[in-house]
Scaffold this motif. Structure first.
Motif, PDB file in Angstrom:
ATOM      1  N   UNK A   1      31.302 -24.750  25.384  1.00 21.46           N
ATOM      2  CA  UNK A   1      30.147 -24.461  26.234  1.00 21.46           C
ATOM      3  C   UNK A   1      29.013 -25.458  25.961  1.00 21.46           C
ATOM      4  N   UNK A   2      28.716 -25.721  24.703  1.00 26.75           N
ATOM      5  CA  UNK A   2      27.625 -26.639  24.352  1.00 26.75           C
ATOM      6  C   UNK A   2      27.936 -28.051  24.830  1.00 26.75           C
ATOM      7  N   UNK A   3      29.141 -28.516  24.595  1.00 29.29           N
ATOM      8  CA  UNK A   3      29.515 -29.860  25.029  1.00 29.29           C
ATOM      9  C   UNK A   3      29.573 -29.919  26.560  1.00 29.29           C
ATOM     10  N   UNK A   4      30.049 -28.854  27.204  1.00 30.65           N
ATOM     11  CA  UNK A   4      30.084 -28.795  28.663  1.00 30.65           C
ATOM     12  C   UNK A   4      28.694 -28.796  29.272  1.00 30.65           C
ATOM     13  N   UNK A   5      27.746 -28.152  28.610  1.00 32.72           N
ATOM     14  CA  UNK A   5      26.369 -28.155  29.102  1.00 32.72           C
ATOM     15  C   UNK A   5      25.788 -29.569  29.070  1.00 32.72           C
ATOM     16  N   UNK A   6      26.039 -30.280  27.980  1.00 33.09           N
ATOM     17  CA  UNK A   6      25.572 -31.665  27.916  1.00 33.09           C
ATOM     18  C   UNK A   6      26.276 -32.521  28.974  1.00 33.09           C
TER      19      UNK A   6
ATOM     20  N   UNK B   1      31.224 -25.802  34.277  1.00 32.36           N
ATOM     21  CA  UNK B   1      31.001 -26.788  33.229  1.00 32.36           C
ATOM     22  C   UNK B   1      32.299 -27.480  32.822  1.00 32.36           C
ATOM     23  N   UNK B   2      33.433 -26.812  33.036  1.00 34.17           N
ATOM     24  CA  UNK B   2      34.708 -27.453  32.722  1.00 34.17           C
ATOM     25  C   UNK B   2      34.960 -28.637  33.662  1.00 34.17           C
ATOM     26  N   UNK B   3      34.547 -28.512  34.914  1.00 33.89           N
ATOM     27  CA  UNK B   3      34.648 -29.641  35.844  1.00 33.89           C
ATOM     28  C   UNK B   3      33.770 -30.788  35.345  1.00 33.89           C
ATOM     29  N   UNK B   4      32.588 -30.452  34.842  1.00 36.89           N
ATOM     30  CA  UNK B   4      31.690 -31.479  34.311  1.00 36.89           C
ATOM     31  C   UNK B   4      32.321 -32.188  33.126  1.00 36.89           C
ATOM     32  N   UNK B   5      33.004 -31.445  32.271  1.00 29.92           N
ATOM     33  CA  UNK B   5      33.706 -32.072  31.137  1.00 29.92           C
ATOM     34  C   UNK B   5      34.757 -33.058  31.636  1.00 29.92           C
ATOM     35  N   UNK B   6      35.519 -32.651  32.648  1.00 32.01           N
ATOM     36  CA  UNK B   6      36.552 -33.546  33.195  1.00 32.01           C
ATOM     37  C   UNK B   6      35.918 -34.787  33.815  1.00 32.01           C
ATOM     38  N   UNK B   7      34.820 -34.615  34.551  1.00 33.15           N
ATOM     39  CA  UNK B   7      34.133 -35.768  35.132  1.00 33.15           C
ATOM     40  C   UNK B   7      33.581 -36.683  34.048  1.00 33.15           C
ATOM     41  N   UNK B   8      33.047 -36.094  32.991  1.00 41.16           N
ATOM     42  CA  UNK B   8      32.461 -36.869  31.893  1.00 41.16           C
ATOM     43  C   UNK B   8      33.534 -37.700  31.194  1.00 41.16           C
ATOM     44  N   UNK B   9      34.689 -37.089  30.953  1.00 37.81           N
ATOM     45  CA  UNK B   9      35.784 -37.804  30.281  1.00 37.81           C
ATOM     46  C   UNK B   9      36.274 -38.959  31.142  1.00 37.81           C
ATOM     47  N   UNK B  10      36.303 -38.769  32.468  1.00 37.18           N
ATOM     48  CA  UNK B  10      36.768 -39.826  33.363  1.00 37.18           C
ATOM     49  C   UNK B  10      35.645 -40.768  33.791  1.00 37.18           C
ATOM     50  N   UNK B  11      34.448 -40.567  33.242  1.00 38.80           N
ATOM     51  CA  UNK B  11      33.275 -41.417  33.514  1.00 38.80           C
ATOM     52  C   UNK B  11      32.920 -41.455  35.005  1.00 38.80           C
ATOM     53  N   UNK B  12      32.945 -40.286  35.619  1.00 39.65           N
ATOM     54  CA  UNK B  12      32.563 -40.164  37.017  1.00 39.65           C
ATOM     55  C   UNK B  12      31.340 -39.278  37.112  1.00 39.65           C
ATOM     56  N   UNK B  13      30.683 -39.307  38.258  1.00 42.30           N
ATOM     57  CA  UNK B  13      29.524 -38.445  38.456  1.00 42.30           C
ATOM     58  C   UNK B  13      29.752 -37.544  39.662  1.00 42.30           C
ATOM     59  N   UNK B  14      28.925 -36.529  39.771  1.00 38.71           N
ATOM     60  CA  UNK B  14      29.068 -35.532  40.828  1.00 38.71           C
ATOM     61  C   UNK B  14      27.949 -35.687  41.854  1.00 38.71           C
ATOM     62  N   UNK B  15      28.317 -35.818  43.120  1.00 40.37           N
ATOM     63  CA  UNK B  15      27.351 -35.778  44.193  1.00 40.37           C
ATOM     64  C   UNK B  15      26.425 -36.967  44.328  1.00 40.37           C
ATOM     65  N   UNK B  16      26.801 -38.112  43.782  1.00 41.67           N
ATOM     66  CA  UNK B  16      25.923 -39.272  43.914  1.00 41.67           C
ATOM     67  C   UNK B  16      26.170 -40.002  45.228  1.00 41.67           C
ATOM     68  N   UNK B  17      27.389 -39.988  45.738  1.00 45.36           N
ATOM     69  CA  UNK B  17      27.700 -40.586  47.037  1.00 45.36           C
ATOM     70  C   UNK B  17      27.126 -41.979  47.191  1.00 45.36           C
ATOM     71  N   UNK B  18      26.363 -42.178  48.268  1.00 44.10           N
ATOM     72  CA  UNK B  18      25.762 -43.480  48.530  1.00 44.10           C
ATOM     73  C   UNK B  18      24.345 -43.577  47.997  1.00 44.10           C
ATOM     74  N   UNK B  19      23.879 -42.541  47.322  1.00 42.57           N
ATOM     75  CA  UNK B  19      22.518 -42.543  46.800  1.00 42.57           C
ATOM     76  C   UNK B  19      22.391 -43.301  45.497  1.00 42.57           C
ATOM     77  N   UNK B  20      21.154 -43.441  45.053  1.00 45.14           N
ATOM     78  CA  UNK B  20      20.849 -44.111  43.794  1.00 45.14           C
ATOM     79  C   UNK B  20      20.649 -43.044  42.728  1.00 45.14           C
TER      80      UNK B  20
END
Length: 190
Positions: free
Chosen positions: A70-75, A1-20
């Motif tokens: 934890x709560x913010x990381x879950x979101x 979830x800490x990785x998710x927090x870092x991605x969220x702060x940088x406005x990136x997503x995980x695993x979207x690649x070329x998909x919609x």
């Protein structure tokens, strides 16, 4: 979830690649931030109550801060890991806990279906968000889903939530009906 927090702060997503990508966390954001606020109030209250017990205060403070993160990381993990429609499959996700890849040829029907009550049935997977699902997928044959503790389950019906269920249903139907174009006949030599 800490990785998710870092991605969220940088406005990136995980695993979207070329998909919609199709989000699903919009309806739960206010509740999660409300819960984080309640945890913050509890942290301040416990700090005041335990000010004369420094060791207990330190332990409780660390636990309270961890709970807020934890709560913010879950979101954040719900936001940065959307459902993804790939050229050959639909990835249905729920935070860091579920990442189910369903090949498009196994989807027999997809429909918008708003449900607020879910009973646990064998062969069905309900991924409710805010106690509701908005999309239902029926599969031609069962696929294996690993539960949170790693136990395999065979499922034929998947219900999940999407912020824009109409767009997701339309995109899945369009992807299923799209056929590769036949290659053109090459020119004959003169």
């Amino acid at each position: 979830m800490l990785v998710s927090l870092a991605l969220w702060v940088t406005r990136r997503s995980h695993g979207t690649g070329t998909g919609q990508a199709f989000g699903y966390a919009r309806g739960q954001g206010a509740m999660m931030f409300g819960f984080a606020f309640v945890c913050l109030v509890e942290t301040v209250t416990m700090s005041v109550l335990l000010k004369d017990l420094p060791v207990v205060h330190a332990v409780v403070f660390v636990l309270d801060v961890y709970t807020i993160v934890f709560v913010i990381g879950l979101h954040a993990s719900n936001v940065v890991r959307p459902h993804v429609l790939e050229p050959d499959a639909l990835r249905i996700r729920r935070a860091v806990h579920v990442d189910l890849r369903i090949p498009l040829e196994r989807i027999v029907s997809v429909r918008r279906e708003l449900r607020a009550t879910h009973t646990c049935k064998d062969g069905e997977l309900d991924l409710a968000m805010g106690a509701q699902t908005s999309v239902t997928l029926e599969l031609t044959e069962p696929i294996t889903h690993l539960t949170f503790l790693g136990r395999p389950r065979r499922i034929r019906l998947v219900r999940f939530h999407a912020d824009d269920p109409d767009a997701l249903v339309h995109a899945v139907r369009q992807a299923r009906s799209a056929r590769p174009l036949a290659s053109p006949v090459p020119d004959l030599p003169a």
